[in-house]
Scaffold this active site. Structure first.
Site, short mmCIF file in Angstrom:
data_model
loop_
_atom_site.label_atom_id
_atom_site.label_comp_id
_atom_site.label_asym_id
_atom_site.label_seq_id
_atom_site.Cartn_x
_atom_site.Cartn_y
_atom_site.Cartn_z
N ASN A 162 10.49 -10.72 0.23
CA ASN A 162 9.37 -11.10 -0.62
C ASN A 162 9.86 -11.97 -1.77
OD1 ASN A 162 7.09 -11.29 -2.20
ND2 ASN A 162 6.61 -9.12 -2.18
N GLY A 220 3.83 -5.47 -10.22
CA GLY A 220 5.19 -5.75 -10.66
C GLY A 220 6.26 -4.95 -9.93
N SER A 233 5.69 -12.93 -4.66
CA SER A 233 4.82 -12.20 -5.58
C SER A 233 4.70 -12.99 -6.88
CB SER A 233 5.38 -10.81 -5.87
OG SER A 233 4.69 -10.22 -6.95
N THR A 254 -0.06 -15.01 4.27
CA THR A 254 0.54 -15.29 2.97
C THR A 254 0.43 -14.08 2.05
OG1 THR A 254 -1.51 -16.05 1.90
CG2 THR A 254 -0.24 -17.70 3.09
N LEU A 280 0.83 -1.20 0.00
CA LEU A 280 0.00 0.00 0.00
C LEU A 280 0.87 1.25 0.00
CD1 LEU A 280 -2.92 0.90 -0.07
CD2 LEU A 280 -2.97 0.83 2.42
N ASP A 281 1.92 1.24 0.80
CA ASP A 281 2.85 2.37 0.86
C ASP A 281 4.22 1.89 0.38
OD1 ASP A 281 4.02 4.81 1.30
OD2 ASP A 281 3.87 4.76 3.48
N LYS A 282 4.33 1.72 -0.92
CA LYS A 282 5.53 1.10 -1.51
C LYS A 282 6.80 1.90 -1.26
CE LYS A 282 3.06 -1.21 -5.30
NZ LYS A 282 3.55 -2.58 -5.10
N THR A 318 -0.47 -13.01 -2.16
CA THR A 318 -1.68 -13.19 -2.98
C THR A 318 -1.70 -14.56 -3.65
OG1 THR A 318 -0.57 -12.16 -4.86
CG2 THR A 318 -1.86 -10.72 -3.42
N GLY A 376 -6.98 -11.64 3.63
CA GLY A 376 -8.43 -11.61 3.80
C GLY A 376 -8.91 -11.17 5.17
#
Length: 336
Positions: free
Chosen positions: A172, A114, A175, A245, A64-66, A247, A297
């Protein structure tokens, strides 16, 4: 109620434009009388995880706040910790637009961003300037044009640059939007990555006189034998935590819905059950060897509690926050 009214207008905008507008406004409003629209004074619910004291167990998930532009604003909403990134060694624009889609009837989001970000140096400057008394996690990744066999080098570059400014570092490798990235979750590739991260962590801890925990973020789309191997590697290399987890690529929960066939990772309510299953299985495999941060979720206190009962010591929100607003943080913290 106020957020529900605002959301009606926000959701009329393209999803990525709405995101960018929100970031701009959080930057603009923070520290002004207008931050009353999201500022929340929540009760302290302190927990200690990975050797770090968190003022409450509810965090903002990465993505959200990359670029770490709104750390103080998210802190004002009551988050006990804010995870910024994913950040890469060099700036990159990410995948082509459109690349962010709402599945409103499922309260889900599909993204194929990405790792668009302004680079690790920019993020570090933002983190250094942030006046936030909570924990800042920094989520690191690899550049798209870095060959996967050299991916570990990107993680080590980022780790060195963020180390002294991070409360913890999230790695990460899960992705689905960077080609080949998820292969780092398996076998020798994972062992090589983890061993080098631990070596670098030891080196940096000695250099700065400060131990910064490292947590691995994994995908929900893993078979049981793959989860077992990951758990064994996490224990073997004494990794400090695991985030479960990221996505999912699974679309079984959203078949037939608008945007369901878009490429990318699906988050929000559709991944809730599977992510909780992964947390539960990881807890069985890991025992008390390392803590789990549950994400996927979480859109209510009940969903957060499910993750914690399954074995998570901390929880993070993202999609649920988009659909429910800052009140979600208050709901979880007050009832947890």
């Amino acid at each position: 109620m106020l957020y529900r009214i605002a959301r009606a207008g926000i959701f009329k905008l393209d999803a990525e434009k709405a995101h960018d507008l929100a970031i701009q406004n959080f930057k603009r409003f923070n520290g002004t009388p207008l931050d009353i629209f999201y500022r929340q004074n929540l009760a302290s619910k302190p927990v200690e995880v990975m050797g770090i004291k968190f003022k409450n167990p509810v965090g903002l998930a990465a993505g959200l706040d990359k670029n770490g532009e709104c750390i103080e604003a998210f802190g004002a909403m009551g988050f006990g910790f804010v995870e910024v990134g994913t950040v890469t060694p060099r700036p990159q624009s990410g995948n082509d637009k459109p690349r962010l889609f709402r599945l409103i009837e499922a309260e889900g989001i599909i993204n194929r961003m990405g790792f668009n970000n302004l680079g690790v140096d920019n993020l570090v400057e933002n983190v250094k300037k942030a006046k936030y008394d909570g924990v800042i996690g920094i989520n690191i990744g690899k550049n798209k044009d870095t060959p996967i066999e050299k991916g570990t080098e990107d993680y080590l570059i980022c780790m060195e640059k963020v180390y002294q400014y991070a409360g913890y570092i999230a790695v990460n490798i899960s992705s689905p939007n960077t080609p080949g990235l998820r292969t780092l979750q398996y076998g020798e590739a994972l062992d090589d990555l983890l061993s080098q991260l631990k070596e670098k962590q030891k080196e940096l801890a000695e250099k700065y006189g400060k131990y910064v925990p490292v947590a691995l973020k994994i995908a929900p789309d893993l078979e049981d034998d793959e989860l077992t191997q990951i758990a064994e590697s996490l224990i073997k290399y004494k990794i400090d935590g695991v985030i479960a987890t990221n996505t999912t690529l699974d679309r079984s929960m959203v078949e037939g819905m608008k945007h369901a066939e878009e490429m990318g990772g699906l988050s929000g309510r559709p991944v809730q059950t599977r992510s909780t299953e992964v947390v539960r299985r990881l807890k069985e495999l890991l025992g008390d060897n390392l803590p789990i941060i549950g994400v996927g979720g979480i859109d209510s206190y009940v969903a957060a509690k499910e993750k914690m009962v399954a074995g998570a010591e901390l929880v993070q929100v993202y999609s649920g926050f988009i659909y429910k607003g800052p009140g979600l943080v208050r709901d979880i913290v007050n009832n947890i």
